[in-house]
Design a protein around this motif. Structure first.
Motif, PDB file in Angstrom:
ATOM      1  N   VAL A  61       0.776  -1.411  -0.036  1.00  0.00           N
ATOM      2  CA  VAL A  61       0.299  -0.153  -0.235  1.00  0.00           C
ATOM      3  C   VAL A  61       0.625   1.138   0.007  1.00  0.00           C
ATOM      4  O   VAL A  61       0.774   1.680  -0.523  1.00  0.00           O
ATOM      5  CB  VAL A  61      -1.047  -0.114   1.113  1.00  0.00           C
ATOM      6  N   ILE A  62       2.556   1.247   0.609  1.00  0.00           N
ATOM      7  CA  ILE A  62       2.612   2.557   0.782  1.00  0.00           C
ATOM      8  C   ILE A  62       3.549   2.853  -0.006  1.00  0.00           C
ATOM      9  O   ILE A  62       3.560   3.845  -1.011  1.00  0.00           O
ATOM     10  CB  ILE A  62       4.186   1.822   1.972  1.00  0.00           C
ATOM     11  N   ALA A  63       3.532   1.497  -1.344  1.00  0.00           N
ATOM     12  CA  ALA A  63       4.788   2.229  -2.573  1.00  0.00           C
ATOM     13  C   ALA A  63       3.872   2.379  -3.567  1.00  0.00           C
ATOM     14  O   ALA A  63       3.961   3.306  -4.091  1.00  0.00           O
ATOM     15  CB  ALA A  63       4.599   0.388  -2.922  1.00  0.00           C
ATOM     16  N   ASP A  64       1.804   1.693  -3.246  1.00  0.00           N
ATOM     17  CA  ASP A  64       1.447   2.168  -3.830  1.00  0.00           C
ATOM     18  C   ASP A  64       0.812   4.171  -3.574  1.00  0.00           C
ATOM     19  O   ASP A  64       0.435   4.516  -5.085  1.00  0.00           O
ATOM     20  CB  ASP A  64      -0.065   1.674  -3.672  1.00  0.00           C
ATOM     21  N   LEU A  65       1.353   4.533  -3.016  1.00  0.00           N
ATOM     22  CA  LEU A  65       0.343   5.977  -2.656  1.00  0.00           C
ATOM     23  C   LEU A  65       2.004   6.626  -2.055  1.00  0.00           C
ATOM     24  O   LEU A  65       2.157   7.681  -2.292  1.00  0.00           O
ATOM     25  CB  LEU A  65      -0.502   5.612  -0.661  1.00  0.00           C
ATOM     26  N   ASP A  66       2.534   6.345  -3.379  1.00  0.00           N
ATOM     27  CA  ASP A  66       4.056   6.668  -2.716  1.00  0.00           C
ATOM     28  C   ASP A  66       4.531   8.289  -3.011  1.00  0.00           C
ATOM     29  O   ASP A  66       4.827   9.115  -2.607  1.00  0.00           O
ATOM     30  CB  ASP A  66       5.150   6.038  -3.487  1.00  0.00           C
ATOM     31  N   ALA A  67       3.385   8.401  -4.246  1.00  0.00           N
ATOM     32  CA  ALA A  67       3.373   9.883  -4.483  1.00  0.00           C
ATOM     33  C   ALA A  67       3.429  10.233  -3.589  1.00  0.00           C
ATOM     34  O   ALA A  67       3.551  11.987  -3.412  1.00  0.00           O
ATOM     35  CB  ALA A  67       3.066   9.906  -6.145  1.00  0.00           C
ATOM     36  N   LEU A  68       2.083  10.748  -2.826  1.00  0.00           N
ATOM     37  CA  LEU A  68       1.178  11.197  -2.302  1.00  0.00           C
ATOM     38  C   LEU A  68       1.786  11.606  -0.641  1.00  0.00           C
ATOM     39  O   LEU A  68       2.350  12.071   0.222  1.00  0.00           O
ATOM     40  CB  LEU A  68      -0.054  10.696  -2.061  1.00  0.00           C
ATOM     41  N   ILE A  69       2.766  10.225  -0.048  1.00  0.00           N
ATOM     42  CA  ILE A  69       3.472  10.024   0.552  1.00  0.00           C
ATOM     43  C   ILE A  69       5.010  10.806   0.436  1.00  0.00           C
ATOM     44  O   ILE A  69       5.412  11.783   1.820  1.00  0.00           O
ATOM     45  CB  ILE A  69       4.267   8.688   0.448  1.00  0.00           C
ATOM     46  N   LYS A  70       5.080  11.181  -0.870  1.00  0.00           N
ATOM     47  CA  LYS A  70       6.456  12.166  -0.737  1.00  0.00           C
ATOM     48  C   LYS A  70       6.192  13.187  -1.047  1.00  0.00           C
ATOM     49  O   LYS A  70       6.585  14.289  -0.635  1.00  0.00           O
ATOM     50  CB  LYS A  70       6.649  11.280  -2.390  1.00  0.00           C
ATOM     51  N   SER A  71       4.394  13.150  -1.999  1.00  0.00           N
ATOM     52  CA  SER A  71       4.634  15.006  -1.683  1.00  0.00           C
ATOM     53  C   SER A  71       3.955  15.397  -0.651  1.00  0.00           C
ATOM     54  O   SER A  71       4.267  16.771  -0.188  1.00  0.00           O
ATOM     55  CB  SER A  71       2.963  14.933  -2.530  1.00  0.00           C
ATOM     56  N   SER A  72       2.907  14.852   0.203  1.00  0.00           N
ATOM     57  CA  SER A  72       3.082  14.886   1.855  1.00  0.00           C
ATOM     58  C   SER A  72       4.273  15.240   2.404  1.00  0.00           C
ATOM     59  O   SER A  72       4.334  16.004   3.887  1.00  0.00           O
ATOM     60  CB  SER A  72       1.915  13.968   2.193  1.00  0.00           C
TER      61      SER A  72
END
Lengths: 142, 409
Positions: B269-280
């Protein structure tokens, strides 16, 4: 501008969708002729006709939910056509439904190469060309 | 002969008696002599008698002697006989002794037998006592058995009734299950048809808006474009809502249990949300997580939604910090996703799980408002519960429980 596909066929009973899709395909410039059939029966008739020998669609977009013969029934009938005729086209499901069950169902046919949800856009056309007609694909910014 | 003085002598010739004493000495002496001569005569008589007697006696004696000799002879015979008898007696005595010994022995044996018999009788008496005890016990046991049988019959009767009830209940259950199945199918069909049939005209609106814009863009002023923009946003939103509704109605279709390492799942899941995690700039801390039987892709959605929410509903100018951990409580795993975001006021705790519930203004965050409703439905599919703790402006922790299934059902 030279076109890549000589002919694309749209099989959809909804004229609004067909209008839009035709417009988008034209915008992409990737097809010469666009044939629109509003029923599976009409589409089969065309494919079996002499006219088809001259202008045969390499790419067919097929809707699922149509009155009379629906998309699945069309595929059953298409399967009965000449094998030569079958391999000369690729069919892409183009439908409202993104139901996984339908996606699975489509996979059962060897001549159904892809499954897309509406609407068809020129951007999508480019993707399809790159994926299914790589030799013919032209990179185009639309 | 006595020298007694004569008192009175009477002879038959006298005829009477003489005067007694008044005689002279010569008379007296004559008298005395007469007397003596009488006496002597008497005595001779007597002697003669005696002699006669003696002769008789002697004869008798001779006879007697003869007899005695007979007797003696007989006696000898008798003695011989006696001796013989004695001999016999002796033999008999010996035999008797033997017989007595034998008898004594027999008596000894009899006493032994008697002693043994005594013991045997004691034993028998004991056995009889035991038998009586056993008989008494058996009686009790039989009574008990009779009672048990009665109980069993009662239980059997109850069981028949209970079974009939159970059969009835099962039939009812099957009816309910069939009804439920039909109702669910209808609902699914309804949701599908509704969403599908709604999508079509919506798409037409959206498409033709595009066509309109493309063909008339030059003829549009700013206001016109603004209005079109509003229309587009609204149709876009409607499209998202319809898709969400459709997905929600399909949740759990074709689900299947599999043994999943939830840490791996969360990492995906964390990998899938990588973009969101990085941007936030969010930081996510994942503790030790269990492996258990769950619906894989459905649980994926749960964690995705919770983590997404945790990132999206963060405080301004604060780095989102998210912690994920799990705890085994009896036979359930309690998963927790905690954040340091804006929090939720307790009065809304129940509402957050409702479909399309959004507590924030549209502009503040994206999302269809279906994320938590989706989590709730999926957790319920697992027969678990979902709930939360939160303090506004501090943070929120979402907890959900999942039964600890490790083995095939």
């Amino acid at each position: 501008m030279p076109s890549n596909l000589s002919c694309v066929m749209l099989i959809d009973d909804n004229p609004d969708d067909s209008f839009f899709h035709e417009r988008e395909i034209k915008k992409s410039g990737l097809a010469g002729a666009i044939i629109i059939k509003d029923s599976g029966a009409d589409a089969l008739e065309y494919l079996k006709s002499k006219a088809a020998k001259k202008l045969h669609p390499e790419l067919i977009f097929l809707d699922i939910n149509m009155p009379g013969m629906n998309g699945w029934e069309f595929l059953h009938e298409y399967n009965c056509l000449d094998k030569e005729l079958q391999i000369s086209s690729i069919i892409i499901m183009l439908t409202t439904s993104d139901n996984p069950a339908d996606v699975e169902k489509a996979k059962k046919w060897s001549f159904v190469n892809d499954y897309k949800t509406k609407p068809l856009t020129s951007g999508l056309m480019n993707e399809i060309m790159a994926k299914h007609f790589p030799k013919m694909a032209m990179v185009e910014d639309v | 002969m006595s020298s007694e003085p004569l008192k009175y002598v009477s002879s038959p010739q006298d005829g009477g008696g003489m005067p007694p004493r008044q005689s002279t000495k010569k008379q007296t002496k004559a008298e005395e002599l007469i007397a003596a001569y009488k006496v002597l005569a008497y005595e001779i008589e007597e002697k003669g008698k005696r002699a006669a007697e003696l002769m008789i006696a002697n004869t008798e004696l001779a006879f007697q002697n003869g007899e005695k000799e007979n007797r003696a002879a007989e006696l000898i015979v008798a003695n011989i006989e006696l001796a013989f008898q004695n001999d016999e007696k002796g033999k008999r005595a010996v035999e008797l002794m033997i017989a007595n010994k034998e008898l004594a022995f027999q008596n000894g044996e009899k006493e032994n037998r008697a002693a043994e018999l005594l013991i045997a009788n004691k034993e028998l008496a004991f056995q009889n006592e035991e038998k009586e005890k056993r008989a008494a016990e058996l009686l009790i046991a039989n009574k008990e058995l009779v009672f048990q049988n009665e109980q069993r019959k009662k239980r059997a009767a109850e069981l028949i009734v209970a079974n009939k009830e159970l059969v009835f209940q099962n039939e009812e259950k099957e009816k309910r299950a069939a009804e439920l199945f039909i109702a669910n199918k209808e609902l699914e069909q309804f949701a599908y048809v509704a969403s599908h049939d709604l999508q079509q005209p919506l798409r037409t609106v959206s498409n033709y808006m595009k066509v309109f814009e493309e063909d008339y863009v030059t003829k549009l002023d700013d206001n016109a474009r603004k209005y079109l923009n509003t229309v587009n946003k609204a149709t876009e939103r409607m499209s998202i809502l319809i898709k969400s509704l459709l997905d929600f109605s399909r949740l759990g279709q074709n689900r299947s249990l599999s043994y999943v390492d939830t840490k791996e799942l969360i990492n995906e899941v964390i990998a899938d949300l990588d973009a969101l995690i990085k941007s936030s700039g969010a930081v996510i801390e994942v503790s030790e997580m269990p492996s258990l039987k769950i619906y894989d892709s459905e649980m994926h959605q749960v964690f995705q939604n919770l983590i997404c929410n945790a990132i999206r509903f963060c405080k301004k100018d604060t780095q989102p910090r998210i912690k994920i951990w799990a705890k085994l409580i009896v036979n359930e795993w309690k998963f927790s996703v905690g954040d340091n975001g804006i929090g939720i006021a307790p009065i809304y705790f129940d509402r957050v799980f409702d479909i399309f519930q959004r507590l924030n203004k549209d502009s503040e965050s994206e999302g269809s408002g279906i994320g938590l409703a989706t989590c709730k439905k999926i957790v319920q599919l697992h027969h678990g519960n979902i709930f939360l703790e939160s303090i506004p402006e501090v943070g929120t922790i979402f907890h959900f429980t999942i039964p600890n299934l490790k083995h095939a059902k």
